[in-house]
Scaffold this active site. Structure first.
Site, PDB file in Angstrom:
ATOM      1  N   LYS A   8       0.853  -1.196   0.000  1.00  0.00           N
ATOM      2  CA  LYS A   8       0.000   0.000   0.000  1.00  0.00           C
ATOM      3  C   LYS A   8       0.883   1.238   0.000  1.00  0.00           C
ATOM      4  O   LYS A   8       1.886   1.288   0.722  1.00  0.00           O
ATOM      5  CB  LYS A   8      -0.912  -0.023   1.237  1.00  0.00           C
ATOM      6  CG  LYS A   8      -1.946   1.113   1.278  1.00  0.00           C
ATOM      7  CD  LYS A   8      -2.816   1.027   2.542  1.00  0.00           C
ATOM      8  CE  LYS A   8      -3.866   2.118   2.589  1.00  0.00           C
ATOM      9  NZ  LYS A   8      -4.654   2.081   3.851  1.00  0.00           N
ATOM     10  N   SER A  39      -9.619   2.103   3.131  1.00  0.00           N
ATOM     11  CA  SER A  39      -8.773   2.860   2.232  1.00  0.00           C
ATOM     12  C   SER A  39      -7.754   2.017   1.475  1.00  0.00           C
ATOM     13  O   SER A  39      -7.194   2.473   0.491  1.00  0.00           O
ATOM     14  CB  SER A  39      -8.005   3.924   3.025  1.00  0.00           C
ATOM     15  OG  SER A  39      -7.115   3.299   3.952  1.00  0.00           O
ATOM     16  N   SER A  47      -9.754  -0.104   7.459  1.00  0.00           N
ATOM     17  CA  SER A  47      -9.201   0.019   6.107  1.00  0.00           C
ATOM     18  C   SER A  47      -8.533  -1.230   5.552  1.00  0.00           C
ATOM     19  O   SER A  47      -8.173  -1.259   4.377  1.00  0.00           O
ATOM     20  CB  SER A  47      -8.200   1.174   6.041  1.00  0.00           C
ATOM     21  OG  SER A  47      -8.888   2.400   6.017  1.00  0.00           O
TER      22      SER A  47
END
Lengths: 480, 486
Positions: B79, B154, B178
């Site tokens: 990420k 997210s 997330s």
């Protein structure tokens, strides 16, 4: 017109002399090429985390103990939020509602009067970087930031508003400096900016309690400037109040050139720092055993040492003051005094000849070759008659340059005093023989001439004759 | 079966026997990326060249007969909130669009020491603020199960690339859900470990007291392998826990006998999508059938979790994001004329709407005069929420809930309504506030073939219990075997 009482409080900032910075391993020392004592942590890169320097916490507790503070059993760090280019994270990690030290006091003397200023709190925080503007770089379009100082551990020592005159403020500030230097937590180097202060000052009608409206003087690193600024403010506020006006709460800048203060920013623009607990650092407990250990390890503080020098060594307070200017000189003197058993003589040599030698060589006592051992030995060999005080002056100069011990110098140069009576008698007889007129004068009762004869003997022995012995033998011979 | 579709443990067995090479795996994954990522938009940066170099190096070591870690030679997607030395790290934000970290996050060091292969950085909501990955400054990411829908957020990019076989596993971060919510919406396994289990050093901060790194994997066994590689105390992170790390693979035991599972009534309320509710109840029945006992419990402060979360997280974010000032790195407005306008314009232009909204929220709640009413109150409620969990775990071993109240929704559906978007985290935020570990595993598909996730929560540092329950469920069901058709 009413009389006013001046009320002053100081916030003193002192950089701690730890090897590494407060939240990373970077060198915390002063100087270095611009932006070389830096890493992702102290330049506030995305994703980095602070880790507290335990030595800095220990130094803070030491400072608290030396200033008679209570030490918190629970403490934590907080974020103080504001934007400035020298503050890389956009917040300063500081301490808000749980400072490490609180409720202390500092005792000091001002014009032989004992004074006490209470300490509200001492907390630990990180220093900011330093802006370098066009006037230094020559590039008027840009300002640069040097982060070498960023995150160097900084003590903030907040006094109660106990100070009543500008002179007292300076005396208190000096006392704090002395303590921090003695306990070896800060170099307190004012030129390097590692020791600075904010002062706030207000006036109130004498005999009343509520505090007047105050003004603040920011970030000063000179005793002279703070003294002048506070005096200026004292007068300015008096005139305002006398004219029936009101002092405007503001932060002031003192202009060294004009000797005047002017507003830096007013209250309306005051920051809301939005303090909140630093989530990257967990609150911590302070072990009372650890505090006890630090307390026992605390060195004797300057005010105590001064008192001891006066009482135990029977030194004049002027000497005691001089000999406690730094912890180094105090220890230096203390050792010399103890081993020679003649404190006053040691004091005289340190304050007299040694100081003169240091001055002319541009050295400090810390980095010269003279040790406490040199001084005590010098005093001892004067006392036991090996050399005269006059010869000793040459001996100490030689030691200063060569680092040799006084006895070594005396031996190498053959400076030992002649205290052998038979040897002296031969020389004295020769002198008497060469100076019949003086002998006659003395026998006529003109005793002054004896001094001339002593001088002749000293000249003959190149100063090595024991003057008392010479005197004694001369008188005896002349009487005969 | 193409290598890119396999799991870590399957690939490791073949690598160890030298039936395949890491280079082949990396090639298979990059072929897949080229085939599908135009449609998904899961990656922001690809590191193909360095990935092949690293794979070749691992292959040499395998050839020499070295006994390498389970992740050696395995392609991992990261990420874009995790700092990667020399690889652009944007956090999904224009303000960091040109930021190349000069250091590696601790998790990156750990992955490298294992021999894992970094293949790229994945898309995310800007600064991890969002539940749909639509808040990325660069591109939306689409759900591989239905390209009209969002992948959750997210960590939407990290979830989507694993589901699309465009990575074998990936790392995400979870602040209020997330990892778990996108894992549920993309149909894979997502674990948020206990706060403090994995070092946050190098994880770009959103809300420091909540952020945790965790893995997305294709099954529970891979999750255990990833945790073994990632967990542990780090001297660079003062909040990382000094708690022993067990070998999580030893928790992969197919047995639920005597396990007490709590169902909090507050998590089974109106507003849950009926298909989600049905799937979760079926999963619970399955757990019971496998030997667990089911207990109805109450966690009375659950309803305050979202409000509490949206005070605390933005407050911390408002300070964490202050460093993006245009001075040292990142975006600086060209138009600025003085210091104040440099700050204002760089930040106004560099941050997206949602980020600015949260900075404003956080700044407000920390302001003088409001602090006690908002931030301090929220911290007190946070304590109550944690007490709910502590009390619950006195009577049950684990808590089971839906991960998300709905399956993936359509792109654009909730962007106009921030509050509606915030409710995506309604079942994940409470355990984040309490610092508890949680896992989301697939437990079914809707009739439109959208994945549904089951959330399992455990007491602090009991990730092993989560893995055992999840593993047992997985061994006795086939939900995790469904793949999206792309």
């Amino acid at each position: 017109m009413p009389n006013y009482e001046t009320v002053i409080g100081l916030e003193i900032h002192a950089e701690l002399a730890t090897h590494s910075k407060l939240f990373c391993n970077c060198d915390a020392g002063f100087g270095g090429e611009v932006n070389t004592h830096t890493c992702p942590i102290c330049t506030g890169m995305p994703g980095v985390l602070p880790v507290a320097n335990l030595r800095a916490i220990e130094y803070t507790i030491r400072a608290g103990l030396a200033m008679n503070c209570q030490i918190a059993t629970y403490s934590k760090f907080d974020r103080k939020n504001y934007f400035y280019p020298d503050l890389p994270k956009g917040y300063q990690i500081s301490q808000y509602d749980h400072p490490l030290c609180y409720d202390g006091y500092v005792d000091f003397e001002l014009e032989e009067q004992a004074k006490r200023v209470r300490i509200n709190r001492i907390h630990l925080e990180e220093d900011a970087g330093k802006l370098v503007h066009g006037d230094v770089t020559g590039d008027k379009n840009y300002s640069y930031v040097d982060f070498n100082r960023s995150s160097v551990p900084l003590l903030e020592i907040v006094s109660e508003p106990d100070i009543r005159t500008p002179e007292e403020a300076i005396a208190y500030w000096r006392a704090v400096k002395e303590i921090l230097e003695y306990i070896e937590v800060s170099d307190c180097n004012m030129e390097e900016g590692s020791f600075r202060c904010d002062a706030n000052i207000s006036l109130r009608p004498t005999g009343t309690d509520p505090l007047g409206i105050r003004t603040e003087l920011k970030n000063k690193n000179s005793f002279q400037h703070v003294l002048a600024a506070l005096k200026y403010e004292e007068n300015r506020q008096t005139r305002i109040l006398d004219d029936g006006g009101q002092v405007k709460q503001s932060t002031l800048l003192y202009d060294v050139e004009t000797g005047r203060t002017s507003p830096m920013r007013s209250k309306e623009e005051a920051h809301d720092y939005r303090y909140f607990p630093e989530p990257d650092l967990v609150p911590f407990e302070v072990d009372p055993e650890e505090v006890k250990r630090l307390e026992t390890e605390l060195p004797e503080l300057p005010s105590t040492i001064r008192q001891r020098f006066v009482e135990e060594y029977e030194l004049p307070s002027y000497d005691a003051e001089f000999l406690t200017a730094t912890r180094y000189i105090a220890t230096f003197f203390d050792q010399a005094a103890r081993s020679s058993g003649n404190p006053k003589a040691c004091s005289n040599w340190i304050m007299g000849d040694l100081s003169a030698l240091l001055n002319s060589a541009g050295q400090t006592i810390e980095d010269c070759q003279i040790t406490a051992g040199h001084i005590s030995q010098l005093v001892e060999i004067i006392q036991d008659g090996t050399i005269s005080g006059k010869i000793a002056k040459d001996v100490i100069a030689d030691c200063f340059n060569s680092g040799k011990m006084p006895t070594q110098v005396v031996q190498d140069k053959g400076l030992a005093q002649i205290s052998d009576t038979s040897e002296l008698e031969v020389i004295i007889d020769q002198v008497l023989g060469r100076n019949p007129k003086s002998v006659a004068d003395i026998q006529d009762g003109k005793m002054k001439a004896i001094g001339f004869l002593v001088g002749q003997v000293m000249k003959e022995t190149r100063g090595k004759a024991n003057p008392q012995l010479v005197n004694q033998i001369l008188r005896q011979k002349l009487q005969d | 079966m193409p290598l890119c579709t396999q799991t870590v443990h399957q690939l490791h067995a073949q690598l160890k026997n030298r039936e395949i090479t890491s280079t082949q795996i990396v090639a298979s994954v990059f072929d897949r990326i080229k085939q599908v990522d135009d449609k998904i938009g899961g990656y922001l940066t690809l590191t193909e060249e360095s990935a092949f170099e690293a794979a070749a190096a691992v292959d040499q070591r395998f050839e020499r007969g070295e006994d390498l870690a389970k992740l050696a030679g395995i392609p991992v997607a990261i990420k874009d909130v995790i700092c990667t030395h020399g690889i652009r790290t944007t956090c999904g934000s224009k303000i960091l669009s040109n930021f190349v970290p000069p250091y590696d996050a601790t998790v990156m060091k750990k992955l490298k020491s294992q021999g894992a292969i970094t293949i790229g950085k994945t898309n995310m909501d800007e600064f991890a603020m969002g539940s749909s990955t639509e808040n990325s400054a660069f591109q939306p990411t689409r759900n591989p199960w239905n390209l009209e829908t969002i992948p959750g957020g997210s960590s939407g990019g990290s979830a989507a690339v694993v589901s699309a076989d465009a990575a074998i596993l990936s790392l995400g971060s979870d602040t209020g859900g997330s990892i778990r919510q996108p894992a549920a919406l993309c149909g894979n396994v997502g674990m948020k470990p206990t706060y403090g289990r994995i070092s946050r050093f190098g994880l770009i901060a959103f809300a420091s007291s909540l952020d945790q790194i965790g893995p997305f994997t294709k099954d529970v066994e891979d999750c255990a392998i990833a945790l073994n590689a990632l967990c542990g105390h780090d001297i660079m992170d003062s909040t990382s826990a000094q708690v022993d790390v067990p070998n999580f693979e030893q928790s992969l035991v197919n047995d639920l006998q005597g396990l007490k599972i709590g169902l909090p009534s507050e998590y089974f309320v109106e507003g849950i999508d009926p298909e989600v509710e049905t799937a979760v109840h079926q999963a619970i029945a399955k757990l019971e059938e496998l030997g667990a006992t089911i207990h109805n419990i109450s966690m009375p402060h659950t309803e305050y979790a979202i409000a509490t979360y949206y005070i605390i997280a933005p407050a911390e974010a408002s300070a964490n994001l202050a460093r993006y000032d245009g001075v040292r790195f990142g975006y600086r407005s060209e138009e600025a004329e003085d210091l104040t306008s440099m700050y204002k314009q760089s930040r106004s232009q560099g941050f997206g709407e949602e980020v600015k909204r949260r900075i404003m929220l956080g700044t407000y709640s920390l302001s003088s005069g409001y602090y006690d009413a908002y931030y301090l109150k929220a911290q007190q409620v946070r304590t109550l929420i944690k007490q709910d969990f502590d009390q619950a775990f006195e009577t049950v071993d684990l808590i089971v809930t839906p991960t998300s109240p709905t399956p993936a929704f359509k792109l654009g559906d909730r962007t106009a309504d921030p509050l509606q978007m915030y409710l995506s985290d309604i079942f994940t935020a409470p355990s984040s506030l309490a610092g508890m570990p949680g896992i989301s595993i697939p437990c079914g598909l809707t009739k439109n073939r959208l994945p549904i996730g089951l959330q399992i929560l455990a007491p602090p540092f009991e990730e092993g219990k989560l893995l055992q329950a999840a593993y047992t469920f997985e061994q006795n069901t086939d939900h995790h075997l469904h793949r999206p058709e792309l």
